[in-house]
Design a protein around this motif. Structure first.
Motif, PDB file in Angstrom:
ATOM      1  N   ALA A 120      -8.964 -18.462  -9.843  1.00  0.00           N
ATOM      2  CA  ALA A 120     -10.059 -18.662 -10.806  1.00  0.00           C
ATOM      3  C   ALA A 120     -11.351 -17.935 -10.405  1.00  0.00           C
ATOM      4  CB  ALA A 120     -10.309 -20.154 -11.021  1.00  0.00           C
ATOM      5  N   PRO A 121     -11.808 -18.012  -9.138  1.00  0.00           N
ATOM      6  CA  PRO A 121     -13.067 -17.339  -8.786  1.00  0.00           C
ATOM      7  C   PRO A 121     -12.981 -15.809  -8.864  1.00  0.00           C
ATOM      8  CG  PRO A 121     -12.420 -18.928  -7.083  1.00  0.00           C
ATOM      9  CD  PRO A 121     -11.250 -18.750  -7.990  1.00  0.00           C
ATOM     10  N   PHE A 122     -11.778 -15.262  -8.766  1.00  0.00           N
ATOM     11  CA  PHE A 122     -11.619 -13.802  -8.754  1.00  0.00           C
ATOM     12  C   PHE A 122     -11.236 -13.249 -10.127  1.00  0.00           C
ATOM     13  CE2 PHE A 122      -9.941 -15.745  -4.826  1.00  0.00           C
ATOM     14  CZ  PHE A 122     -10.943 -15.355  -3.943  1.00  0.00           C
ATOM     15  N   PHE A 123     -11.043 -14.167 -11.097  1.00  0.00           N
ATOM     16  CA  PHE A 123     -10.462 -13.720 -12.369  1.00  0.00           C
ATOM     17  C   PHE A 123     -11.367 -12.764 -13.137  1.00  0.00           C
ATOM     18  CE2 PHE A 123      -9.253 -14.143 -16.860  1.00  0.00           C
ATOM     19  CZ  PHE A 123      -7.942 -13.701 -16.754  1.00  0.00           C
ATOM     20  N   VAL A 250      -2.443 -14.683 -19.156  1.00  0.00           N
ATOM     21  CA  VAL A 250      -2.815 -14.531 -20.569  1.00  0.00           C
ATOM     22  C   VAL A 250      -3.618 -15.745 -21.032  1.00  0.00           C
ATOM     23  CG1 VAL A 250      -1.917 -14.314 -22.925  1.00  0.00           C
ATOM     24  CG2 VAL A 250      -0.822 -13.059 -21.067  1.00  0.00           C
ATOM     25  N   VAL A 251      -3.187 -16.940 -20.607  1.00  0.00           N
ATOM     26  CA  VAL A 251      -3.885 -18.183 -20.968  1.00  0.00           C
ATOM     27  C   VAL A 251      -5.319 -18.169 -20.430  1.00  0.00           C
ATOM     28  CG1 VAL A 251      -3.951 -20.675 -20.483  1.00  0.00           C
ATOM     29  CG2 VAL A 251      -1.822 -19.603 -21.218  1.00  0.00           C
ATOM     30  N   MET A 252      -5.503 -17.650 -19.213  1.00  0.00           N
ATOM     31  CA  MET A 252      -6.850 -17.586 -18.638  1.00  0.00           C
ATOM     32  C   MET A 252      -7.764 -16.675 -19.469  1.00  0.00           C
ATOM     33  SD  MET A 252      -5.877 -17.441 -14.589  1.00  0.00           S
ATOM     34  CE  MET A 252      -7.476 -17.639 -13.819  1.00  0.00           C
ATOM     35  N   VAL A 253      -7.184 -15.605 -20.004  1.00  0.00           N
ATOM     36  CA  VAL A 253      -7.965 -14.721 -20.886  1.00  0.00           C
ATOM     37  C   VAL A 253      -8.358 -15.476 -22.153  1.00  0.00           C
ATOM     38  CG1 VAL A 253      -7.947 -12.577 -22.215  1.00  0.00           C
ATOM     39  CG2 VAL A 253      -6.807 -12.656 -20.007  1.00  0.00           C
ATOM     40  N   VAL A 266     -22.997 -23.713 -28.638  1.00  0.00           N
ATOM     41  CA  VAL A 266     -23.823 -24.847 -28.195  1.00  0.00           C
ATOM     42  C   VAL A 266     -25.057 -24.389 -27.420  1.00  0.00           C
ATOM     43  CG1 VAL A 266     -21.811 -26.383 -28.120  1.00  0.00           C
ATOM     44  CG2 VAL A 266     -22.534 -25.216 -26.026  1.00  0.00           C
ATOM     45  N   ASP A 267     -25.256 -23.055 -27.354  1.00  0.00           N
ATOM     46  CA  ASP A 267     -26.433 -22.473 -26.702  1.00  0.00           C
ATOM     47  C   ASP A 267     -26.497 -22.813 -25.207  1.00  0.00           C
ATOM     48  OD1 ASP A 267     -28.698 -20.896 -26.733  1.00  0.00           O
ATOM     49  OD2 ASP A 267     -30.051 -22.580 -27.086  1.00  0.00           O
ATOM     50  N   LYS A 268     -25.378 -22.618 -24.524  1.00  0.00           N
ATOM     51  CA  LYS A 268     -25.312 -22.785 -23.063  1.00  0.00           C
ATOM     52  C   LYS A 268     -24.772 -21.494 -22.459  1.00  0.00           C
ATOM     53  CE  LYS A 268     -25.727 -27.114 -21.026  1.00  0.00           C
ATOM     54  NZ  LYS A 268     -25.972 -27.509 -19.654  1.00  0.00           N
ATOM     55  N   LYS A 269     -25.483 -20.943 -21.510  1.00  0.00           N
ATOM     56  CA  LYS A 269     -25.032 -19.684 -20.900  1.00  0.00           C
ATOM     57  C   LYS A 269     -23.814 -19.953 -20.007  1.00  0.00           C
ATOM     58  CE  LYS A 269     -26.644 -15.697 -18.248  1.00  0.00           C
ATOM     59  NZ  LYS A 269     -25.457 -15.629 -17.409  1.00  0.00           N
ATOM     60  N   ILE A 270     -22.802 -19.135 -20.175  1.00  0.00           N
ATOM     61  CA  ILE A 270     -21.603 -19.265 -19.348  1.00  0.00           C
ATOM     62  C   ILE A 270     -21.585 -18.104 -18.354  1.00  0.00           C
ATOM     63  CG2 ILE A 270     -19.081 -19.428 -19.330  1.00  0.00           C
ATOM     64  CD1 ILE A 270     -20.489 -21.731 -20.768  1.00  0.00           C
ATOM     65  N   GLY A 271     -21.880 -18.425 -17.109  1.00  0.00           N
ATOM     66  CA  GLY A 271     -21.847 -17.410 -16.053  1.00  0.00           C
ATOM     67  C   GLY A 271     -20.563 -17.518 -15.263  1.00  0.00           C
ATOM     68  N   GLU A 272     -20.509 -16.787 -14.147  1.00  0.00           N
ATOM     69  CA  GLU A 272     -19.287 -16.789 -13.325  1.00  0.00           C
ATOM     70  C   GLU A 272     -18.962 -18.164 -12.775  1.00  0.00           C
ATOM     71  OE1 GLU A 272     -18.240 -13.968 -10.274  1.00  0.00           O
ATOM     72  OE2 GLU A 272     -19.136 -12.341 -11.430  1.00  0.00           O
ATOM     73  N   GLU A 274     -19.717 -21.180 -14.042  1.00  0.00           N
ATOM     74  CA  GLU A 274     -19.187 -22.065 -15.092  1.00  0.00           C
ATOM     75  C   GLU A 274     -17.753 -21.673 -15.456  1.00  0.00           C
ATOM     76  OE1 GLU A 274     -23.516 -22.250 -15.093  1.00  0.00           O
ATOM     77  OE2 GLU A 274     -22.162 -20.535 -15.275  1.00  0.00           O
ATOM     78  N   LEU A 275     -17.540 -20.361 -15.564  1.00  0.00           N
ATOM     79  CA  LEU A 275     -16.202 -19.869 -15.916  1.00  0.00           C
ATOM     80  C   LEU A 275     -15.180 -20.268 -14.848  1.00  0.00           C
ATOM     81  CD1 LEU A 275     -14.715 -18.216 -18.032  1.00  0.00           C
ATOM     82  CD2 LEU A 275     -15.291 -16.145 -16.759  1.00  0.00           C
ATOM     83  N   THR A 276     -15.566 -20.148 -13.587  1.00  0.00           N
ATOM     84  CA  THR A 276     -14.678 -20.534 -12.481  1.00  0.00           C
ATOM     85  C   THR A 276     -14.341 -22.024 -12.561  1.00  0.00           C
ATOM     86  OG1 THR A 276     -15.560 -18.810 -11.041  1.00  0.00           O
ATOM     87  CG2 THR A 276     -14.452 -20.652  -9.957  1.00  0.00           C
ATOM     88  N   ARG A 277     -15.361 -22.857 -12.830  1.00  0.00           N
ATOM     89  CA  ARG A 277     -15.125 -24.318 -12.938  1.00  0.00           C
ATOM     90  C   ARG A 277     -14.137 -24.625 -14.067  1.00  0.00           C
ATOM     91  NH1 ARG A 277     -20.880 -25.601 -12.853  1.00  0.00           N
ATOM     92  NH2 ARG A 277     -20.541 -26.321 -14.984  1.00  0.00           N
ATOM     93  N   GLY A 278     -14.323 -23.942 -15.211  1.00  0.00           N
ATOM     94  CA  GLY A 278     -13.445 -24.178 -16.358  1.00  0.00           C
ATOM     95  C   GLY A 278     -12.012 -23.752 -16.083  1.00  0.00           C
ATOM     96  N   LEU A 279     -11.842 -22.578 -15.475  1.00  0.00           N
ATOM     97  CA  LEU A 279     -10.492 -22.072 -15.195  1.00  0.00           C
ATOM     98  C   LEU A 279      -9.809 -22.874 -14.087  1.00  0.00           C
ATOM     99  CD1 LEU A 279     -11.168 -18.219 -15.434  1.00  0.00           C
ATOM    100  CD2 LEU A 279      -9.999 -19.663 -17.112  1.00  0.00           C
ATOM    101  N   ARG A 280     -10.607 -23.357 -13.106  1.00  0.00           N
ATOM    102  CA  ARG A 280     -10.035 -24.241 -12.072  1.00  0.00           C
ATOM    103  C   ARG A 280      -9.494 -25.520 -12.715  1.00  0.00           C
ATOM    104  NH1 ARG A 280     -14.549 -23.667  -7.648  1.00  0.00           N
ATOM    105  NH2 ARG A 280     -13.635 -22.136  -6.240  1.00  0.00           N
TER     106      ARG A 280
END
Length: 447
Positions: A120-123, A250-253, A266-272, A274-280
């Motif tokens: 997830a952190p490297f995706f 493919v699902v991660m994409v 929802v006007d929330k910035k998604i950075g690396e 946040e993305l890592t937390r979601g994919l984890r």
């Protein structure tokens, strides 16, 4: 003080929380129960086992949604994201169910979930290898590969003695027409649950025709607990694991696209981070799925659309959806009723659902520039062509080694590998920012 809170973190009154949460559940419910029904049919499970699989899936859907919306430690994107079983995994899981049984599926799901969690952190660094020309081709292959399942259901199911009877075809036709009419004449919430309503109409029509058997409903207990490894200890087949890891890439994409789209809504910035937390959270939920007799999990795109449609941004609304799903997973009687749906009814809905998956792939491909970069035509043509080999010629790879059969019989695996390699060969890889923008715009239109 209340005004200082971001709408995402706002806790609405109890009644609204429940109703909005229930709406999210109804919007994704048909998609959530479709996967266990398909896999159960492929594995030849009994009605009681099918009911258990539905319960396990709903229960794990709920846990995955709670993990994603509320978050713990460095897990969960903490946005109004509902989790459900990905259709991307259905084709390879059907192959695994036929060749190695449920234990092979669960083994591959556990390993693929673990790999997802770790990478997830490297995706974001791999993201450039998955531009829309790749994901669009793969999603198209998924939809087209699934269509025979829906068509066979509509005819009564493979092995049915009355396969193709006019009764089966008429029931399937009524379900399909109902879904189309509901979409044409209703908007918003009713249109969002068109598939669910179509299934209910089909069930009502099928009852007097003697197609519905409620055997086992009376015997099914009111409350049932999902027990880990119910079908036996998982088996770890190399071919199955490779196929499932490719599915999860493919699902991660797809999840990334959904996260970025919902972040904009929802006007929330998604950075690396946040993305890592979601994919984890996707990875952990998928591992949990393998343990709790369920499947790989991802953000459901139709619910991303629902957030945009309703304007309700609170993540606690979707957390309530998670609680509702978890509770629904504890009622075997309800699952046994769902498992009683005749194949013909499922077929009418299946043709619509699987066709929409293919159409979503085509919609993604419509964003691809074929004029300035004619190489993209070759990427789509060859990856779709190779991805459909197992569908049009099931014995094409029969002389290959047995360990490779799971991979070679999965159209999505073949299509994914081909699209990734050809894109890397012709295009090298787009910039990460461009890919993120395209993913967000694609996911935002879904639903």
């Amino acid at each position: 003080m209340g005004n200082a809170k971001h709408p995402v973190d706002e806790i609405l009154p109890g009644g609204k929380l429940f109703l909005y949460g229930l709406q999210h559940v109804l919007a994704m419910y048909a998609g959530a129960v479709a996967v266990p029904l398909i896999i159960a049919a492929a594995a030849g499970l009994t009605k009681a086992q099918t009911a258990f699989l539905i319960n396990a899936d709903l229960f794990t859907c709920g846990l995955a949604t709670l993990l994603q919306t509320l978050g713990i430690w460095k897990l969960g994107i903490r946005l109004p994201v509902i989790q459900g079983v990905t259709f991307a995994a259905v084709t390879p899981m059907v192959m695994m169910a036929k060749s190695g049984g449920m234990m092979t599926i669960f083994g591959s799901v556990i390993v693929a979930g673990f790999v997802t969690f770790i990478i997830a952190p490297f995706f974001s660094k791999l993201l450039r290898f998955f531009p829309p020309v790749v994901t669009g081709s793969v999603i198209t292959v998924i939809g087209v590969s699934l269509l025979p399942v829906g068509v066979n259901w509509a005819a009564g199911g493979v092995g049915s003695k009355d396969y193709g009877s006019l009764t089966f075809l008429a029931v399937a036709g009524i379900v399909l027409i109902s879904i189309l009419l509901i979409n044409k004449y209703f908007k918003g919430f009713i249109a969002n649950i068109a598939v669910l309503l179509g299934l209910m109409i089909g069930m009502i029509v099928a009852m007097p025709l003697g197609l519905v058997s409620f055997s086992g409903v009376r015997e099914a207990s009111w409350i049932g607990i999902d027990t880990p490894f119910f079908f036996g200890l998982p088996t770890f087949d190399i071919g199955a694991i490779i196929a499932m890891i490719l599915v999860m890439l493919v699902v991660m994409v797809e999840s990334t696209g959904d996260f970025l789209a919902i972040g904009e809504m929802v006007d929330k910035k998604i950075g690396e981070e946040e993305l890592t937390r979601g994919l984890r959270a996707d990875g952990l939920a998928t591992m949990l799925g393998g343990v709790l007799n369920a499947f790989p999990y991802t953000a459901f795109a139709q619910n991303v659309g629902l957030v945009g449609l309703t304007g309700v941004k609170s993540r606690y609304v979707v957390a309530v959806s998670g609680l509702i799903l978890t509770a629904m997973g504890l009622f075997p009687k309800l699952a046994t009723i769902i498992a009683s749906l005749p194949n013909a009814v499922l077929g009418g809905a299946g043709i619509a659902m699987f066709g929409i998956v293919a159409a979503s792939g085509i919609k993604t491909l419509s964003k691809v520039d074929f004029d300035k970069n004619p190489h993209n035509l070759f990427i789509v043509a060859i990856s779709v062509g190779i991805g459909l080999i197992p569908l049009v010629a099931p014995d094409f790879f029969k002389l290959f080694p047995s360990w490779s059969q799971t991979v070679l019989h999965s159209g999505i695996t073949l299509g994914s590998i081909t699209a990734i390699i050809l894109n890397a060969f012709f295009n090298g890889g787009a910039s990460e920012d461009d890919i993120k923008k395209e993913l967000a715009s694609n996911a935002g239109i879904e639903g």
